[in-house]
Motif scaffolding. Sequence first.
Motif, short mmCIF file in Angstrom:
data_model
loop_
_atom_site.label_atom_id
_atom_site.label_comp_id
_atom_site.label_asym_id
_atom_site.label_seq_id
_atom_site.Cartn_x
_atom_site.Cartn_y
_atom_site.Cartn_z
N VAL A 285 0.80 -1.37 0.07
CA VAL A 285 -0.09 0.06 0.11
C VAL A 285 0.85 1.24 0.21
CG1 VAL A 285 -0.17 0.20 2.50
CG2 VAL A 285 -2.06 1.13 1.09
N ALA A 364 7.12 4.27 8.47
CA ALA A 364 6.03 3.47 8.92
C ALA A 364 5.98 2.08 8.39
CB ALA A 364 4.71 4.10 8.38
N GLU A 366 5.60 -0.66 10.36
CA GLU A 366 5.99 -1.37 11.74
C GLU A 366 6.46 -0.50 12.94
OE1 GLU A 366 9.91 -3.53 11.62
OE2 GLU A 366 10.81 -1.80 10.21
N ARG A 367 6.65 -0.80 14.08
CA ARG A 367 6.81 0.06 15.14
C ARG A 367 8.33 0.53 14.93
NH1 ARG A 367 9.77 -1.28 19.53
NH2 ARG A 367 9.48 0.40 21.34
N ASP A 386 7.44 9.09 12.66
CA ASP A 386 6.95 8.02 12.80
C ASP A 386 5.47 8.11 12.53
OD1 ASP A 386 5.93 5.31 13.44
OD2 ASP A 386 6.34 5.77 15.51
N TRP A 388 1.63 6.06 11.73
CA TRP A 388 1.02 4.62 11.78
C TRP A 388 -0.38 4.41 10.80
CZ3 TRP A 388 -4.06 3.80 14.46
CH2 TRP A 388 -4.37 2.52 14.75
N TRP A 389 -0.31 3.56 9.85
CA TRP A 389 -1.43 3.15 9.11
C TRP A 389 -1.65 1.86 8.32
CZ3 TRP A 389 -1.08 3.99 3.43
CH2 TRP A 389 0.52 4.33 3.00
N GLU A 392 -5.67 -1.35 4.78
CA GLU A 392 -7.00 -0.93 4.58
C GLU A 392 -7.22 0.50 4.87
OE1 GLU A 392 -5.50 -3.15 6.76
OE2 GLU A 392 -6.42 -5.03 6.86
N ASP A 478 -4.58 -3.62 15.99
CA ASP A 478 -3.55 -3.16 16.49
C ASP A 478 -3.91 -2.99 17.94
OD1 ASP A 478 -1.02 -2.93 14.91
OD2 ASP A 478 -2.22 -1.83 13.67
N VAL A 490 1.23 2.64 19.69
CA VAL A 490 0.68 1.40 18.96
C VAL A 490 1.70 0.33 19.33
CG1 VAL A 490 0.37 0.32 16.69
CG2 VAL A 490 0.01 2.57 17.19
N ARG A 493 0.08 -6.05 16.76
CA ARG A 493 -1.17 -6.52 16.27
C ARG A 493 -1.69 -7.62 17.62
NH1 ARG A 493 -3.32 -5.28 11.49
NH2 ARG A 493 -4.49 -6.74 11.71
P1 AMP Z 1 0.37 -2.70 6.32
O1 AMP Z 1 -1.12 -3.06 6.19
O2 AMP Z 1 1.12 -3.92 5.50
O3 AMP Z 1 0.70 -1.49 5.88
O4 AMP Z 1 0.48 -3.10 7.63
C1 AMP Z 1 -0.21 -2.69 8.74
C2 AMP Z 1 0.20 -2.83 10.17
O5 AMP Z 1 1.96 -2.43 10.35
C3 AMP Z 1 -0.41 -2.24 11.42
O6 AMP Z 1 -1.71 -2.63 11.60
C4 AMP Z 1 0.61 -2.23 12.36
O7 AMP Z 1 0.52 -3.44 12.93
C5 AMP Z 1 1.82 -2.10 11.64
N1 AMP Z 1 2.41 -0.70 11.59
C6 AMP Z 1 2.41 0.26 10.50
N2 AMP Z 1 2.97 1.44 10.72
C7 AMP Z 1 3.26 1.44 12.04
C8 AMP Z 1 3.77 2.31 13.20
N3 AMP Z 1 4.36 3.49 12.66
N4 AMP Z 1 3.78 2.04 14.30
C9 AMP Z 1 3.51 0.53 14.74
N5 AMP Z 1 2.96 -0.45 13.85
C10 AMP Z 1 2.89 -0.09 12.70
#
Ligand code: AMP
Length: 629
Positions: A285, A364, A366-367, A386, A388-389, A392, A478, A490, A493
């Motif tokens: 994405v 972004a 992961e953590r 940092d 988070w998304w 979806e 999350d 965050v 998961r």
């Molecule tokens: P994806 O759909 O591949 O973008 O993965 C989404 C998942 O990645 C989220 O539900 C989180 O578990 C993790 N994630 C994405 N960005 C972050 C962030 N900045 N900090 C912690 N976890 C993140």
Amino acid sequence: MGTYEDVFRASTEDPESFWLKAAQSIDWEVAPERALDSSGAPFHRWFPDGRLNVCFNAVDRHVEAGRGEQPALIYDSPVTGTRRAYTYAQLRNEVAAFAGALTQLGVGHGDRVVIYMPMIPEAAIAMLACARIGAVHSVVFGGFASYELAVRIDDAAPKVIVSASCGIEGKRVIAYKPLLDRAIELAEHRPHTCVILQRPETQAELGPDDLDWADLIATAPPADCVPVPANDPLYILYTSGTTGKPKGVVRDCGGYAVALHWSMGAVYDVGPGETMFTGSDVGWVVGHSYIVYGPLLVGATTVLYEGKPVGTPDAGQFWRVAAEHQVKTIFTAPTAFRAIRKEDPKGELAGEYDLSGLRYLFLAGERLDPETYQWASDLLDIPVIDHWWQTETGWPIVANPVGIKAAPVKPGSPTLPLPGWDVRVLDASGEPVPAGVDGAIVVKLPLPPGALPTLWNDDERFVASYLSAFDGYYLTGDGGHIDEDGYVFVMGRTDDVINVAGHRLSTGSMEEALASHPDVAECAVIGVADTLKGQVPRGFVVLKAGTGREPSEVEAELVQLVRERIGAVASLKDVAVVAALPKTRSGKILRKTMRGIADGIDEPIPSTIDDPGVIDTLRPVLRRTGHTP
Ligand code: AMP
Ligand code: COA
């Protein structure tokens, strides 16, 4: 734009006016008069009466506005030694030609096209060409193997598949055509045609249903943009769920264009004529939103980089790209920076390039661990953001919106919810938790424009996966908390999804692969902490009685099986044959307990455990490390 507080308040007090105003940045054939249609709740639709073409907005309108000679896309490929810039005018011509070719192949409005390609400009051209004629693209990440590709082909039922003769992984050339042929063999759905881009590194052997990209575009008349209803799907992007069957996240045209355009200014501070370099892959994405559509929608220049952060050939490539193409904003996953830091701990290679134009680093996927945050901040001396998304959501939920005004950073938090996202934390019974207390992170419906309206052909699964846990809320999957200042933290998961080197994978699908081995009685796959990739999977299997097989032999077969079925990207390198798996009395495998022990956390053993002795036997195996590359 006003302060963050003003903008956020405007988005919550009157979301319809807020987003209708944002929609004015998009060129519509029919401008929407209504922002939101909630008559089908819990399904919500943005800009229901609008009509537009996303490709026109991303490409043609910039040519018409006088940006025709500005670079739109820079292809930078250290693995092939190529640098090539496409101006907006050139990109329009290439996209129109391929759109014409697709039209000649019978692809029209609403038809699906699967794109299985490496990081080459033609991947973006194929995506935009679909958008141009109202077809729906579904890009499948090149690191997925045939079986995963086949599952996606069956779900999306494409008329045409677009692929290339090969991808280049570091020094290895990976032939794509045999993988594609095998996927088509495995799939029940038959595409009419496959279009193959021949790359000089490997020529693919074309079959009777295959066509050569170059031959096709040489003769196809260019196709014009076809305006479509705003709620029509622009693409389907499959993402890992908790089972082996991936979820087909649907993206609409109107809401996505509006939200991405808004995010480019407010979140990333990238505007017309500026350059963004997103180090990801068009198969994810992040690639859809910020390699292809986001930068192009605002008339910026995007860098499409075919290579790795390290080893192609060195850990200075991100700096070289930033300096050479006057990049203002880099966006990648923390794992890329951990990889660079491992190779070049003092960041000496950064000193070899002029990075004075680089203003922000966004991370972004992961953590973001505090060490990586600190290292990158110290090295670059620019804001490290940092955010988070998820696949979806299509664009960030929580970020530090530097285009509005940067907020003070709290390490460990991606900062504040963005306008449009009403983020809450609930306990198991659906009650809000006090500030600072962990729970399930949810978003109050309706989700803002750009987020998924549903899953492809599966409204039921959409509701079951995301909307049924807490009435009126979208379940992010999350866990975490919001502190007294409104900062979101965050923590990870709460389901079987793991993040390996920023790649989202399902332990459930790896378990399905392991379970398909004839000697396996039962199995569990867990994600364990890894210093480079964030998490890596580990597998534990119990063999059927009387197989008489050497455990090490089966272990090696299982590693290979997952690699062949899911792809090398699964990174499952450690599978252990064990005597038994720890379970509750009702037979549920205690994966969380196993994960805790493997990560060295003092994980309490649940009282519901059937046989505590199993954990004692397993503990040394769980604690074993050494699989880390
Ligand atoms: P994806 O759909 O591949 O973008 O993965 C989404 C998942 O990645 C989220 O539900 C989180 O578990 C993790 N994630 C994405 N960005 C972050 C962030 N900045 N900090 C912690 N976890 C993140
Ligand atoms: N096609 C074929 N194979 C692929 C592939 C692709 N597109 N992408 C990855 N693979 C293979 C790799 O070659 C590797 O194979 P190996 O086991 O034979 O070595 C395997 O899949 C695992 O890949 P990966 O987890 O990416 O590990 P890596 O060691 O090759 O690279 C990083 C590690 C950190 C350098 C790399 O993952 C990276 O740059 N990640 C950050 C950026 C990113 O893409 N984020 C995604 C979303 S933002």
